[in-house]
Write a protein that holds these residues in place. Structure first.
Motif, PDB file in Angstrom:
ATOM      1  N   ARG A 109      -2.705   5.026  -1.175  1.00 47.14           N
ATOM      2  CA  ARG A 109      -1.400   5.123  -0.518  1.00 47.14           C
ATOM      3  C   ARG A 109      -0.697   6.419  -0.922  1.00 47.14           C
ATOM      4  N   HIS A 110       0.042   6.960   0.017  1.00 43.56           N
ATOM      5  CA  HIS A 110       0.867   8.142  -0.232  1.00 43.56           C
ATOM      6  C   HIS A 110       2.149   7.687  -0.931  1.00 43.56           C
ATOM      7  N   PRO A 111       2.679   8.451  -1.903  1.00 48.49           N
ATOM      8  CA  PRO A 111       2.267   9.806  -2.322  1.00 48.49           C
ATOM      9  C   PRO A 111       1.268   9.829  -3.471  1.00 48.49           C
ATOM     10  N   TYR A 112       0.803   8.647  -3.894  1.00 50.39           N
ATOM     11  CA  TYR A 112      -0.064   8.599  -5.070  1.00 50.39           C
ATOM     12  C   TYR A 112      -1.357   9.381  -4.853  1.00 50.39           C
ATOM     13  N   THR A 113      -1.887   9.330  -3.643  1.00 50.67           N
ATOM     14  CA  THR A 113      -3.131  10.047  -3.363  1.00 50.67           C
ATOM     15  C   THR A 113      -2.952  11.552  -3.570  1.00 50.67           C
ATOM     16  N   PHE A 114      -1.844  12.078  -3.076  1.00 53.56           N
ATOM     17  CA  PHE A 114      -1.607  13.518  -3.168  1.00 53.56           C
ATOM     18  C   PHE A 114      -1.286  13.932  -4.599  1.00 53.56           C
ATOM     19  N   VAL A 115      -0.438  13.167  -5.256  1.00 57.60           N
ATOM     20  CA  VAL A 115      -0.013  13.513  -6.620  1.00 57.60           C
ATOM     21  C   VAL A 115      -1.207  13.521  -7.571  1.00 57.60           C
ATOM     22  N   SER A 116      -2.052  12.505  -7.490  1.00 54.20           N
ATOM     23  CA  SER A 116      -3.202  12.433  -8.402  1.00 54.20           C
ATOM     24  C   SER A 116      -4.179  13.575  -8.154  1.00 54.20           C
ATOM     25  N   LYS A 117      -4.459  13.853  -6.884  1.00 55.62           N
ATOM     26  CA  LYS A 117      -5.425  14.905  -6.549  1.00 55.62           C
ATOM     27  C   LYS A 117      -4.926  16.279  -6.977  1.00 55.62           C
TER      28      LYS A 117
END
Length: 227
Positions: A109-117
């Protein structure tokens, strides 16, 4: 309580007749008919939970992010998003931040996908990342393995990118742990949409890990051709 007429007809008194008409079942709780909900009840916010069907248990990464455990914030741009760190990434401790970001690679789920990557990539790009990341390899590799074994294609893609980034940061130090990750890559090679990307990733692992990496890759993926 029964009157017998001369004709032989038995007549019960009125009170007795009324009493007999009253069935004991009419007053039992079991026989009571429950009132049906009114159509308007469906629109009454007190009778429904609009978020009941969407509630999900928060993941460990999401909980840390919500508490401010990751010192950055997502900046929404007109073309693409980016991370803005509260302090310089090179001043941040890799333990446990790098491990937490690696755990977040399995988010969907966004924003977790972007932050982790992006956070994982930013930390490994700082000066001195090699010395900070090498001691964490025994704990990082199982986390990356879980991402590479995930059924979600996007999670696998993030895990593969993270593996290449980690290899570029620590070099040959990854060789001792590489065999634990190659089985998942070998299975995905059968998928045409990942074949080219995995091949390129293996070539980058070889370039960063040196000649010893080729033997390790071939032990798990015999069809690999060295660059």
């Amino acid at each position: 309580n029964v009157l017998i007429m001369s004709s032989g007809i038995q007549i019960k008194p009125k009170a007795a007749v009324q009493k007999s008409k009253t069935s004991p079942l009419t007053h039992s709780p079991e026989s009571a008919i429950k009132p049906q909900p009114k159509p308007s009840d469906k629109l009454n916010p007190k009778t429904i939970d609009p978020f009941g069907g969407c509630s999900q248990r928060r993941s460990a990464f999401a909980a840390v992010y919500a508490k401010g455990g990751i010192p950055c914030r997502l900046v929404h741009g007109s073309v693409k998003h980016k991370l803005q760190w509260e302090c310089r990434p090179e001043t941040l401790p890799f333990d446990p931040l790098l491990l937490t970001l690696a755990e977040g690679l399995r988010e969907t789920r966004h924003p977790y996908t972007f932050v982790s990557k992006e956070g994982f990539k930013d930390l490994l790009a700082v000066e001195g990342a090699c010395e900070k990341a090498i001691p964490l390899l025994p704990r990082l590799v199982p986390v990356l393995k879980a991402a590479l074994a995930h059924s979600d294609d996007e999670v696998f893609g993030r895990g593969l990118d993270a593996l290449v980034q980690l290899s570029a940061a620590v070099g040959p130090s990854l060789n001792d742990h590489l065999k634990h990750l190659l089985s998942n890559l070998s299975r995905r090679l059968m998928d045409k949409k990942f074949k080219e990307k995995i091949t390129v990733a293996l070539q980058k692992l070889e370039q960063c890990g040196g000649k010893a990496t080729v033997a390790i890759i071939k032990s798990k993926i015999p069809t690999y051709c060295s660059v």
